[in-house]
Design a protein around this motif. Structure first.
Motif, mmCIF file in Angstrom:
data_model
loop_
_atom_site.group_PDB
_atom_site.id
_atom_site.type_symbol
_atom_site.label_atom_id
_atom_site.label_comp_id
_atom_site.label_asym_id
_atom_site.label_seq_id
_atom_site.Cartn_x
_atom_site.Cartn_y
_atom_site.Cartn_z
ATOM 1 N N LEU A 126 14.075 12.258 -34.518
ATOM 2 C CA LEU A 126 14.417 11.396 -33.390
ATOM 3 C C LEU A 126 13.211 10.625 -32.852
ATOM 4 C CD1 LEU A 126 16.888 13.676 -31.388
ATOM 5 C CD2 LEU A 126 17.429 11.826 -32.983
ATOM 6 N N LEU A 127 12.072 11.283 -32.718
ATOM 7 C CA LEU A 127 10.918 10.619 -32.089
ATOM 8 C C LEU A 127 10.510 9.359 -32.849
ATOM 9 C CD1 LEU A 127 8.323 13.249 -30.783
ATOM 10 C CD2 LEU A 127 9.980 11.886 -29.498
ATOM 11 N N GLU A 128 10.569 9.410 -34.152
ATOM 12 C CA GLU A 128 10.108 8.271 -34.953
ATOM 13 C C GLU A 128 10.967 7.032 -34.745
ATOM 14 O OE1 GLU A 128 12.316 9.121 -39.198
ATOM 15 O OE2 GLU A 128 10.676 10.433 -38.606
ATOM 16 N N ARG A 129 12.157 7.214 -34.164
ATOM 17 C CA ARG A 129 13.060 6.086 -33.963
ATOM 18 C C ARG A 129 12.669 5.235 -32.754
ATOM 19 N NH1 ARG A 129 17.653 6.270 -37.035
ATOM 20 N NH2 ARG A 129 18.004 8.197 -38.206
ATOM 21 N N PHE A 130 11.962 5.823 -31.799
ATOM 22 C CA PHE A 130 11.630 5.102 -30.572
ATOM 23 C C PHE A 130 10.452 4.171 -30.790
ATOM 24 C CE2 PHE A 130 13.725 8.976 -29.020
ATOM 25 C CZ PHE A 130 14.684 8.413 -28.201
ATOM 26 N N GLY A 131 10.546 2.991 -30.189
ATOM 27 C CA GLY A 131 9.438 2.054 -30.246
ATOM 28 C C GLY A 131 8.465 2.242 -29.104
ATOM 29 N N GLY A 132 8.955 2.822 -27.999
ATOM 30 C CA GLY A 132 8.110 3.039 -26.824
ATOM 31 C C GLY A 132 8.581 4.251 -26.048
ATOM 32 N N VAL A 133 7.696 4.752 -25.200
ATOM 33 C CA VAL A 133 8.007 5.882 -24.326
ATOM 34 C C VAL A 133 7.397 5.597 -22.962
ATOM 35 C CG1 VAL A 133 7.867 8.386 -23.972
ATOM 36 C CG2 VAL A 133 7.878 7.460 -26.294
ATOM 37 N N VAL A 134 8.152 5.851 -21.898
ATOM 38 C CA VAL A 134 7.601 5.746 -20.548
ATOM 39 C C VAL A 134 7.837 7.071 -19.825
ATOM 40 C CG1 VAL A 134 7.744 3.244 -20.291
ATOM 41 C CG2 VAL A 134 9.738 4.625 -19.759
ATOM 42 N N PHE A 135 6.783 7.569 -19.182
ATOM 43 C CA PHE A 135 6.850 8.810 -18.431
ATOM 44 C C PHE A 135 6.753 8.508 -16.935
ATOM 45 C CE2 PHE A 135 5.634 10.508 -22.526
ATOM 46 C CZ PHE A 135 6.200 11.778 -22.549
ATOM 47 N N GLY A 136 7.617 9.148 -16.156
ATOM 48 C CA GLY A 136 7.493 9.067 -14.711
ATOM 49 C C GLY A 136 6.357 9.949 -14.228
ATOM 50 N N ARG A 137 5.819 9.629 -13.045
ATOM 51 C CA ARG A 137 4.739 10.448 -12.486
ATOM 52 C C ARG A 137 5.235 11.875 -12.243
ATOM 53 N NH1 ARG A 137 4.072 7.837 -8.362
ATOM 54 N NH2 ARG A 137 2.292 6.562 -8.915
ATOM 55 N N PRO A 138 4.537 12.887 -12.752
ATOM 56 C CA PRO A 138 5.019 14.265 -12.587
ATOM 57 C C PRO A 138 4.851 14.757 -11.153
ATOM 58 C CG PRO A 138 3.468 14.087 -14.435
ATOM 59 C CD PRO A 138 3.363 12.821 -13.632
#
Length: 345
Positions: free
Chosen positions: A261-273
């Protein structure tokens, strides 16, 4: 698959407040309705959000409330009162065809990301934020939250999202109403995978939400999209007030990598923890915890998705203030400046 951004809230339409997770508290519900009224929004409280209810309604009743609100032509938006921890039990009772036939702007996050991922599978864009806590904390609605809530309610897309000037990790005390301490926001940071072009923006539809909910959907599998639908998408994740140990975040990303699954994403955004919340059973360091999340995330993404671009520290999810992250909307993440934009389609 074609995605639909439901129409904006009309002048002659109301916003329905529902409780797909937990019922409402009378005092905070009143504050939320007053603040929505100040934005020119009429609200209607549906049965599951009745503050006289002591316990959550049955999963079937909660599903019926959602369907009724979507089907009502006088309702132009639906907002969850708050989150919880069992909304996944509601999904089996939902009629996805009925929701798709009446696409309506839905607002909610945390436990409500269960419903949002369900709507994603039906090609319906939905938004973050809920009545509690986002609209009811502090002496007045934060201007940052108000700005992007107005866009989510009344405009075709959220547009460019700027970092908030300041943020807080403090829990608001409704009994005392004491002001919280706010600190300067350093803004997002960007990590570019070794196979990614550091000057090329990533553009794709957002999928994800609260880490715990994404993990539940990976475990149950019933509500995951076909993997190919995630090709080129932007994975959005935030760790909520649970603050899971960084190793758990890493293990889950690793499992997503092993599933292809991870290889399919072009980008990732994380919210502030978030690192400060009453439910926590451990004491994460406010400086070390975000850095540890970044460390384990980049380790697994470098292994499984070396062509990905990642942004950390955005103002969505369980941070204050926050913008209503739209799942299913087209996001553009520019690694050169860490800018984030939603829409146009």
């Amino acid at each position: 698959m074609v995605f639909t951004t439901p129409p904006s809230l009309g002048d002659d339409q109301a916003l329905a407040i529902v409780a797909p997770s937990r019922p409402a508290d009378a005092a905070t519900l009143r504050i939320g309705r007053d603040r929505l009224a100040a934005l020119g929004v009429e609200t209607r409280v549906y049965p599951t959000a009745d503050p006289d209810r002591d316990e959550p309604a049955s999963p079937g009743a909660r599903a019926a409330d959602i369907e009724d609100a979507f089907a009502d032509p006088e309702v132009g938006a639906v907002m969850a009162y708050t989150g919880g921890d069992d909304q996944i039990r509601v999904l089996r009772h939902l009629d996805g065809d009925a929701l798709a036939a009446n696409p309506t702007r839905f607002f909610g996050y945390s436990d409500n990301d269960n419903l949002r991922l369900f709507l994603w599978n039906r090609g319906i864009v939905s938004y973050g934020l809920g009545v509690h806590p986002d609209l009811v904390c502090d002496a007045e609605l934060r201007p940052y939250t108000e700005r992007y809530l107005r866009r989510a309610l009344f405009e075709d897309s959220l547009g460019a999202v700027d970092p908030a000037d300041e943020w807080t990790d403090e829990w608001f005390d409704f009994e005392t109403g004491e002001p919280r301490e706010w600190r300067e926001n350093p803004g997002p940071t960007t990590w570019v995978g070794p196979d990614a072009d550091p000057e090329e923006a990533v553009r794709g539809r957002t999928w994800g939400g609260s880490f715990a909910i994404v993990k539940w959907h990976l475990q149950t599998e019933r509500f995951l999209p076909d993997p190919e639908r995630l090709d080129g998408a932007v994975l959005a994740l935030e760790t909520s007030e649970d603050a899971p140990p960084p190793r758990e975040v890493g293990y889950t990303l690793r499992a997503m990598g092993e599933r292809g699954l991870l290889e399919r994403f072009g980008g990732v955004v994380f919210g502030r923890p978030r690192t400060n919340a009453p439910p926590l059973e451990w004491d994460p360091d406010p400086e070390e915890y975000p850095a540890d999340i970044r460390r384990v995330a980049t380790r697994e993404l470098e292994r499984y998705a070396p062509g990905v671009v990642v942004g950390f520290g955005y103002d969505f999810g369980h941070t204050d203030p926050s913008f209503p992250l739209p799942l299913g909307a087209v996001a553009t993440l520019d690694p050169t400046g860490g800018t984030l934009r939603f829409g146009p389609e």
